[in-house]
Design an enzyme around this catalytic site. Structure first.
Site, PDB file in Angstrom:
ATOM      1  N   ARG A 119       0.817  -1.224   0.000  1.00 32.32           N
ATOM      2  CA  ARG A 119       0.000   0.000   0.000  1.00 32.32           C
ATOM      3  C   ARG A 119       0.846   1.267   0.000  1.00 32.32           C
ATOM      4  NH1 ARG A 119      -2.517  -3.905   2.960  1.00 32.32           N
ATOM      5  NH2 ARG A 119      -1.511  -3.196   4.872  1.00 32.32           N
ATOM      6  N   GLU A 156       3.491  -5.717  13.886  1.00 30.80           N
ATOM      7  CA  GLU A 156       2.455  -5.872  14.915  1.00 30.80           C
ATOM      8  C   GLU A 156       1.982  -7.322  14.980  1.00 30.80           C
ATOM      9  OE1 GLU A 156      -0.904  -3.435  13.927  1.00 30.80           O
ATOM     10  OE2 GLU A 156      -1.986  -3.935  15.759  1.00 30.80           O
TER      11      GLU A 156
HETATM   12  P1  AMP Z   1       4.458  -1.862  11.727  1.00 32.70           P
HETATM   13  O1  AMP Z   1       5.725  -2.383  11.162  1.00 32.70           O
HETATM   14  O2  AMP Z   1       4.052  -2.556  12.979  1.00 32.70           O
HETATM   15  O3  AMP Z   1       4.512  -0.366  11.885  1.00 32.70           O
HETATM   16  O4  AMP Z   1       3.323  -2.180  10.686  1.00 32.70           O
HETATM   17  C1  AMP Z   1       3.139  -1.389   9.579  1.00 32.70           C
HETATM   18  C2  AMP Z   1       2.830  -2.212   8.365  1.00 32.70           C
HETATM   19  O5  AMP Z   1       1.871  -3.200   8.610  1.00 32.70           O
HETATM   20  C3  AMP Z   1       2.294  -1.332   7.262  1.00 32.70           C
HETATM   21  O6  AMP Z   1       2.800  -1.768   6.026  1.00 32.70           O
HETATM   22  C4  AMP Z   1       0.814  -1.513   7.357  1.00 32.70           C
HETATM   23  O7  AMP Z   1       0.256  -1.591   6.073  1.00 32.70           O
HETATM   24  C5  AMP Z   1       0.622  -2.825   8.099  1.00 32.70           C
HETATM   25  N1  AMP Z   1      -0.259  -2.681   9.274  1.00 32.70           N
HETATM   26  C6  AMP Z   1       0.097  -2.882  10.570  1.00 32.70           C
HETATM   27  N2  AMP Z   1      -0.944  -2.739  11.381  1.00 32.70           N
HETATM   28  C7  AMP Z   1      -1.984  -2.414  10.596  1.00 32.70           C
HETATM   29  C8  AMP Z   1      -3.354  -2.119  10.854  1.00 32.70           C
HETATM   30  N3  AMP Z   1      -3.858  -2.136  12.082  1.00 32.70           N
HETATM   31  N4  AMP Z   1      -4.136  -1.812   9.802  1.00 32.70           N
HETATM   32  C9  AMP Z   1      -3.644  -1.801   8.554  1.00 32.70           C
HETATM   33  N5  AMP Z   1      -2.370  -2.065   8.234  1.00 32.70           N
HETATM   34  C10 AMP Z   1      -1.547  -2.377   9.248  1.00 32.70           C
END
Ligand code: AMP
Length: 231
Positions: A119, A156
């Protein structure tokens, strides 16, 4: 040779200008003239976007927020997924997001935008065009055809790896990392590590949505973090 009065072609014969010789302003339109002079827009042709909502206002941001769909328990129980496909369906909302991010970095002389699969490509690509910067994709393993650098990280809900083509950034180039959502910051941090491997500088991070309660911003500091909507 037959001499005679030449008659006008039937179309001109009925036109007001033809009757007045163009000297007087036309009086009433004749019956033969169409009542509506506006061109008819062919079906399927869209007019350029003229946002009715100004892009930098609270109303504009509320409008964007209203188009982000919360999907509970996706991709696993306990996670509320911020779905931006519903936002992308609105050209006006997309425009507001891009304007909002572009205006924050317009004077920063960005050489390249690194967009994170998948995205981050959507927003990063469009933003690169607006900021007159190169677009460089950071991709999941095995997708890029040429030699790559690689960084692994925790998200996450999983652990993952990102890759970027070697030599895709200029040494000491100024880079903006772009993604749709900032959660724990692991993904954006990995993209930044890929940038640093090529001796370029991450001068900022840009997101559409920031999940503040997961502490991603703190992980990315002291580098500048910008988001359109914070939860
Ligand atoms: P992080 O590395 O934990 O910051 O996760 C970010 C990545 O995971 C991004 O590429 C987001 O598209 C996806 N992502 C993580 N959590 C979510 C969420 N709650 N909703 C949508 N996309 C998420």
């Amino acid at each position: 040779m037959k001499l005679g009065i030449q008659t006008m072609p039937s179309k001109e014969k009925h036109s007001t200008t033809a009757r007045t010789g163009g000297l007087r302003s036309p009086a009433k339109p004749s019956r033969a003239e169409p009542k509506h002079t506006r061109p008819v827009r062919p079906v399927g042709v869209r007019t350029p976007i003229q946002p009715l909502i100004q892009t930098g206002t609270i109303e504009a941001l509320a409008f964007v927020k209203s188009l982000i769909r919360d999907v509970p328990d996706f991709p696993k129980p306990g996670v509320v997924f911020k779905d931006i496909t519903t936002l992308l369906a609105s050209p006006r909302a997309f425009h507001i997001v891009l304007d909002g991010l572009a205006e924050r970095f317009i004077g920063e002389h960005i050489d390249a935008i690194v967009g994170i699969e998948a995205r981050g490509f959507i927003f990063g690509g469009a933003l690169a065009a607006r900021l007159n910067a190169s677009f460089v994709p950071a991709r999941k393993p095995g997708k890029l055809p040429a030699a790559v650098d690689q960084v692994s990280y925790e998200t996450e809900y999983s652990s993952a790896t990102l890759e970027m083509h070697k030599d895709s950034l200029r040494e000491e180039g100024r880079v903006l990392v772009v993604d749709d959502v900032l959660a724990t910051g692991g993904t954006a941090w990995a993209a930044a590590e890929l940038v640093r491997k090529q001796r370029a500088y991450v001068i900022g991070y840009a997101f559409v949505v920031e999940l503040g309660f997961l502490g991603g911003r703190e992980r990315l500091l002291p580098i500048r973090v910008e988001s359109i909507l914070a939860y």
